[in-house]
Design an enzyme around this catalytic site. Sequence first.
Site, PDB file in Angstrom:
ATOM      1  N   HIS A 156     -71.336  87.645  30.198  1.00  0.00           N
ATOM      2  CA  HIS A 156     -71.117  87.383  28.780  1.00  0.00           C
ATOM      3  C   HIS A 156     -71.406  85.915  28.483  1.00  0.00           C
ATOM      4  O   HIS A 156     -71.569  85.104  29.388  1.00  0.00           O
ATOM      5  CB  HIS A 156     -69.679  87.720  28.365  1.00  0.00           C
ATOM      6  N   LYS A 160     -66.763  83.250  26.019  1.00  0.00           N
ATOM      7  CA  LYS A 160     -65.824  84.361  26.219  1.00  0.00           C
ATOM      8  C   LYS A 160     -64.735  83.935  27.201  1.00  0.00           C
ATOM      9  O   LYS A 160     -65.016  83.468  28.304  1.00  0.00           O
ATOM     10  CB  LYS A 160     -66.551  85.593  26.744  1.00  0.00           C
TER      11      LYS A 160
END
Length: 272
Positions: A156, A160
């Site tokens: 990600h 995040k």
Amino acid sequence: MKIALVGLGRTGRIVAEYLLEQDALAMVLCKPNSLSANSDLGELLNIKPTGIMLETTAHLEKKLFHKKPDVLIDFSSHHFLKENIHTLAKCGVNVVTAVTEYDRAEIEKFKALADKGNIGIVMAPNITYGVNVLMLMAEIAAEILGDYDFDVFEEHHKYKKDRPSGTAMKIANKIRNGLATQKEIPEHVVRAGGIVGKHKVSICGEFDKLEISHESFSRVAFAQGAYKAAQFIAGKTGFYEMSDIFDSERRQRRQHAVMHPKTIELEKEDPA
């Protein structure tokens, strides 16, 4: 269906744009101290005025009774639902939450409230449909290839916070469900650049290797999943996950195929 949205981060803004396109967005909520409060949503999204003003979560009950949304989609943090779930239930507003940070006690609290029949909740850290297919395939592979080694990889963007992601943990749990015996399922995490989201299951035996992967190219995939979840939970009560929505659609397709076999055959013969 009228939808309220809370959480206008990287993904929430894409969700807002998508819901505007569906003519479903009726209300947008922000933090009490947000600098965007009381401004038109269009200003935040850099589009023409929408007529939807960003409202703070202060005096939420009054605002919900005034706007009367059917479903609230939550892309904020675990604090919002933890603090406001009883108000949402009182106002008859169902919930789709894509938040991944809930602890076990919070989830049990939401389940207990939903089981009372006052509210419908979809808890969906795995909000895209494609990743649900990956989970199903991984669970089937675990049932068949129980003596193989399973690893879960996820990537990600660098902003995040949770590592591993809620989806990666869910994938690992699905694999454990399929295995006849308990074994370690290592989870490997990458947080880099602007990666939208990628999950992969590596299944390695002595003489061969199988990989199952899903990658989101755009956050629109999250918006589509959230909207489908909202359509599913509208008018329902109880606690659901994306797998329940996925299973419901599969049953509907099968029923349609049984009830309309000639239509299916015609579609095969003439795809145009």
